[in-house]
Write a protein that holds these residues in place. Structure first.
Motif, PDB file in Angstrom:
ATOM      1  N   ASN A 130       0.760  -0.786   0.035  1.00 55.49           N
ATOM      2  CA  ASN A 130       0.196   0.269  -0.242  1.00 55.49           C
ATOM      3  C   ASN A 130       0.963   1.372   0.409  1.00 55.49           C
ATOM      4  O   ASN A 130       1.729   1.773   1.069  1.00 55.49           O
ATOM      5  N   ALA A 131       0.484   2.114  -1.091  1.00 54.31           N
ATOM      6  CA  ALA A 131       1.530   3.725  -1.330  1.00 54.31           C
ATOM      7  C   ALA A 131       0.282   3.880  -1.375  1.00 54.31           C
ATOM      8  O   ALA A 131      -0.555   4.753  -2.105  1.00 54.31           O
ATOM      9  N   THR A 132       0.643   5.517  -0.786  1.00 53.04           N
ATOM     10  CA  THR A 132      -0.452   6.512  -1.153  1.00 53.04           C
ATOM     11  C   THR A 132       0.260   6.986  -2.058  1.00 53.04           C
ATOM     12  O   THR A 132       1.137   6.848  -2.275  1.00 53.04           O
ATOM     13  N   LEU A 133      -0.559   8.581  -2.937  1.00 54.67           N
ATOM     14  CA  LEU A 133       0.008   9.165  -3.595  1.00 54.67           C
ATOM     15  C   LEU A 133       1.645   9.746  -3.482  1.00 54.67           C
ATOM     16  O   LEU A 133       2.371  10.062  -4.352  1.00 54.67           O
ATOM     17  N   ALA A 134       1.474  10.221  -1.602  1.00 50.40           N
ATOM     18  CA  ALA A 134       2.545  10.969  -1.795  1.00 50.40           C
ATOM     19  C   ALA A 134       3.837  10.097  -2.217  1.00 50.40           C
ATOM     20  O   ALA A 134       4.940  10.331  -1.882  1.00 50.40           O
ATOM     21  N   ASP A 135       3.661   8.664  -1.336  1.00 58.16           N
ATOM     22  CA  ASP A 135       4.213   7.556  -1.253  1.00 58.16           C
ATOM     23  C   ASP A 135       5.333   7.027  -2.127  1.00 58.16           C
ATOM     24  O   ASP A 135       6.402   7.384  -3.108  1.00 58.16           O
ATOM     25  N   ILE A 136       3.817   6.747  -3.596  1.00 64.32           N
ATOM     26  CA  ILE A 136       4.100   6.693  -4.836  1.00 64.32           C
ATOM     27  C   ILE A 136       5.187   7.917  -5.542  1.00 64.32           C
ATOM     28  O   ILE A 136       5.772   7.956  -6.511  1.00 64.32           O
TER      29      ILE A 136
END
Length: 936
Positions: free
Chosen positions: A56-62
């Motif tokens: 699970n990666a948020t948009l910020a993580d991506i």
């Protein structure tokens, strides 16, 4: 679904604003971890699943991954230990196993608790510091399953959403119209074209399967409730996967939009994808018929049939078998006198079109044209992608069958007096991984291990309190092709395109199944617009795959799979495997495995015993039917007891499935199960990649005192060995050395190949991280030579037509760097499919060595040793002259000529975060090393 088209810069700004305003909120937590549960492995069980538990990666993580190269915690922390085994196995001891495998003990020690949270009062989810694996403990069964669903959504929500849409043929409308997205949904929907009513019917059927069926349905509903509870909390909290932003499902600035809730039929759609990938077997009868006809055209009917059968290798006496203690399990054997075989008129076979009415970036057309089939198509990889222009294109390449391995040694041959097992499924390499890790503890459930994302209401491969189990794909023949006679309901002469057919003497219409899929602009690609319609005609004998004529009369070839419309039935077997009150010895393990309809080889180990059982709903065929070829769609040739309304039939009883307890050792690498048991695939002959395991484990057993480390070393050594080099190259060299080599350059090349054989035929780095293979030039020559030598050895004798037909039935090569092979580039799995056995048998015949189950003819040099030597020398000279830049042409991630990189394994991105490539090794993706010292 409303979409918005925004630039990447806007998306990044939105993510930063969201972070700055504190809109990304943490998961709920609780104060205490779950308590311990009975565990009889005493820290002697380990497992590994790269790249990491967190998917699970948020948009910020991506965006941070793209810009800064950072990754969320536990995204790739299992990749390093997994990769390191390829260089570190030689000095492995039991004490060092923990350097390459995680401790898979039950529970989490207090000092290793990273977090705990309770999504509802009757369940607690504890995450450990080392891997972030969810340890789910419920005070009620419903709570346990609710927690399993919640944790699954936490770790794999985007992947689960992708695959429920793949199973419905709706991937492009969900994730974008990339070409590979289209290919993925088309291939799966062609294999399992389900309507919503079909999916619901499977749910209803499960509810009618007694107490265990009712319990499974209740468990599944609680699991779905847990998934939806996570969605409900993650959406306003903005800790949902960022891929929903990138695909326009959710506005990254305003958070407007939605994530559709899951329902029970979604689990059926997911199961249909998994079943098609790993749990089906058989089919391909039309292709087999075409290669048989090519052999008969070349040699005449009698001789041609004999030659074809020798390449088919139905029950090759030299094939490595999982059961080697003399047991015989006849199934799908060649009948003495075949009845009802439906061979097409030569040149009449055309493939049924699937795609119509394309618009957008693809080639447009009102309808697809029928494509003549002149010879069988090569085994194609199932191609799929998560690619929206921002995220990297994935070459989702996984063969329809195969992979996975198992090594087990019985108590009589181990140092401790307890069985030892090293086993696991090879499900490909993805980011995030198709599988996820979990521990489930609750009333009637006690297990830890791996399960497919979205189907993790039970552990599917793993361990219980005092036993462990695993599986390999078996691929026995549970799929048949029927030639359905076409008809005109008005009594006229039917055309080849007719949509009515004869069913027990009546002309009835085919069922037309359609799926219109379109894609709209996404956050990253404002030009991505298009649509097409998929269309399948379905009969009572299954979906139409080809059309042809037989004796001038039009027919449709349909494919009928015994597990079709029964994707959910296997849930009861998995429920039993997770139940400590049910499984406690080999007999109860085998009983549980008997409830699994998918075609798998199941392996079991506890502190006393090992066991094996081959699962699958094997239909009882009519007497005289040849399961390897198409059959007439008439009552006399149907499966016995066939009921088309539910796609049920009579099935062979458990006693007729290959099974065993406490054989001295077991190995499996998708090879032949037992004498007489046919898998309906070409290539189960004298050389198979399972030989790499069998030779090593047999030697360990002969020596005695087997330990976990020794068995792991055997697996790891096989994992970096080139099958061609170990089992075929010695005979090639014997032919070359049958006379003096006068060409100095060729002599030098042959010496390099001999040195490579002496070094163990490894594809292994000179040192960890060097990016260079030892014996690199010999490997380059082998990679260039193999396809050339096969062509030079066989094509002159077989002729162009038969050679093409046979290479279509079985691809020539599947070396690690062979992007043209069934698994594609960078897939890890190698040497499952190839002409290794044919070359081996032919060369031994030419050398005058004994051969059991020889080919129908001698091909190399027409059987003359001197002429054969010339053929091999000429092809070797050609191969040796090929530079590395030609052998390894490079791709988006590898420079031209980079041998190590060409072999390397890529975690194929199914989401927004990418992972590092690793050195090649041919082993399970998820793997356990277990030795139980105690038992209940």
């Amino acid at each position: 679904m409303r979409r918005r088209t925004l630039s990447l810069r806007t998306a990044a700004a939105g993510a930063v604003i969201a972070l700055g305003m504190g809109l990304v909120t943490p998961l709920p937590t609780a104060a205490a971890a779950a308590g311990p549960t009975d565990d009889y492995c005493q820290s002697q069980c380990g497992d590994i699943l790269p790249p990491g538990e967190n998917g699970n990666a948020t948009l910020a993580d991506i965006l941070a991954n793209r810009v800064l190269g950072t990754r969320p915690a536990h995204t790739s922390d299992q990749l390093g230990p997994y990769a390191d085994l390829a260089s570190g196995y030689q000095g492995l001891t039991d004490a060092k196993i923990g350097s390459f495998y995680n401790d898979s003990s039950f529970g989490v020690p207090e000092d290793q608790v990273a977090s705990t949270y309770s999504p509802r009062a009757d369940v607690t989810i504890t995450r450990d510091k080392a891997t972030g694996v969810p340890h789910i403990k419920g005070t009620t069964r419903s709570g346990t399953e609710f927690g399993a669903g919640y944790a699954a959504a936490h770790d794999r929500l985007w992947l689960m959403d992708l695959f429920r849409h793949v199973g419905r043929g709706e991937l492009t409308s969900f994730a974008g119209g990339a070409a590979a997205n289209q290919g993925l949904e088309q291939q799966f929907w062609r294999a399992a074209p389900y309507t919503e009513a079909d999916l619901q019917a499977q749910v209803d059927h499960l509810a009618a399967q007694g107490k265990r069926g009712a319990q499974a349905l209740a468990d599944a509903q609680a699991y779905v409730d847990g998934i939806n509870a996570y969605i409900a909390k993650a959406k306003p909290g903005r800790y949902f996967p960022g891929e929903y932003d990138l695909t326009g499902h959710i506005d990254p600035i305003t958070n407007a939009g939605s994530i559709d809730k899951f329902k029970l039929t979604d689990l059926i759609a997911l199961a249909s994808v998994v079943g098609a990938l790993f749990g089906s077997g058989g089919g391909g009868e039309v292709q087999s018929a075409l290669s048989l006809q090519a052999a008969q055209a070349k040699y005449g009917v009698t001789r041609g049939t004999k030659v074809w059968e020798s390449f088919r290798e139905r029950d090759d006496p030299e094939a490595v078998r999982t059961l080697h203690d003399g047991q015989t399990f006849p199934y799908a054997v060649k009948p003495a006198h075949a009845r009802g075989t439906a061979m097409p008129d030569p040149g009449s076979v055309t493939q049924e079109p699937l795609v119509y009415d394309r618009t957008g970036s693809a080639v447009q057309g009102a309808a697809a044209e029928r494509t003549p089939v002149k010879a069988p198509a090569n085994l194609k990889p199932l191609q799929g992608v998560f690619d929206h222009g921002v995220l990297p294109a994935d070459l989702f390449a996984t063969p329809r069958k195969g992979m996975s391995n198992a090594l087990l040694v019985s108590a009589a041959h181990t140092a401790s007096g307890h069985p030892v097992a090293v086993f696991g499924p090879q499900t490909g390499y993805f980011a995030p991984q198709l599988l996820m890790l979990e521990e489930l503890q609750g009333p009637g459930i006690s297990a830890r291990g791996a399960a497919f994302a979205g189907l993790s209401l039970y552990v599917e491969l793993g361990r219980g309190q005092d036993y462990a189990w695993s599986a390999t794909s078996a691929a026995q023949d549970v799929t048949d092709t029927y030639a359905v006679q076409l008809c005109d309901p008005d009594g006229g002469t039917p055309s080849k395109d007719a949509t009515s057919y004869l069913w027990h003497g009546s002309c009835v219409p085919m069922e037309k199944l359609e799926r219109t899929d379109s894609w709209s602009p996404t956050l990253a690609d404002s030009t991505a617009k298009g649509s097409y319609r998929m269309q399948v005609y379905r009969t009572k004998y299954g979906p139409v795959q080809y059309r042809a004529t037989i004796d001038g009369k039009p027919v449709a070839y349909t494919t009928l799979r015994s597990s079709y419309r029964h994707e959910a039935d296997s849930i009861i077997g998995f429920q039993m495997l997770n139940d400590p009150g049910y499984v406690h010895d080999p007999a109860t393990f085998q009983s549980a495995a008997q409830h699994i309809d998918y075609t798998f080889n199941w392996f079991y180990a506890d502190s006393r015993h090992t066991a094996y059982y081959n699962s699958g709903s094997n239909p009882v065929r009519a007497p005289g039917v040849d399961a390897s070829l198409p059959v007439l769609a008439q009552p006399a040739y149907e499966w016995r007891g066939f009921d088309p309304d539910g796609n049920t039939a009579d099935y062979t009883p458990p006693a007729q499935h290959p099974h065993s307890v406490d054989q001295d050792y077991y190995v499996s690498w998708n090879n032949k199960q037992a004498t007489g048991y046919d898998s309906a695939t070409f290539g189960n002959g004298s050389v198979h990649r399972a030989n790499l395991l069998d030779d090593r484990v047999k030697a360990l057993v002969a020596k005695g005192g087997v330990t976990r480390a020794r068995l792991t070393r055997a697996m790891a050594d096989a994992a970096v060995t080139d099958l061609r080099g170990e089992d075929v190259l010695p005979d090639l060299l014997a032919v070359l050395r049958s006379a003096p080599i006068t060409d100095p350059q060729l002599g030098d090349t042959v010496q390099k190949l001999e040195n490579w054989v002496a070094d163990g035929s490894k594809r292994r780095e000179t040192s960890e991280g060097s990016g260079t293979y030892a014996d690199s030039d010999a490997i380059r020559v082998m990679d260039a030579w193999w396809p050339a030598l096969v062509k030079a050895e066989f094509r002159p004798g077989l002729g162009d037509g038969l050679y093409s037909a046979l290479t279509a039935s079985l691809t020539v090569d599947e070396a690690p760097s062979a992007g043209h092979g069934p698994t594609g580039s960078h897939a890890g799995s190698a040497f499952q499919y190839g002409w290794w056995s044919y070359v081996d048998k032919d060369l031994r015949s030419v050398l005058g060595k004994p051969v059991s189950g020889a080919l129908g003819e001698e091909y190399c040099g027409g059987g003359d040793l001197s002429a054969c030597r010339t053929v091999l020398l000429d092809s070797l000279k050609q191969a040796a002259a090929e530079p590395a830049s030609q052998v390894y042409p490079g791709d988006d991630g590898c420079a031209t000529g980079d041998q190590w990189c060409a072999d390397s394994i890529v975690q194929r991105p199914l989401g927004g975060v990418t992972d590092d490539r690793i050195s090649w090794q041919n082993r399970p993706t998820y793997q356990q090393v277990v030795e139980f010292p105690a038992h209940r």
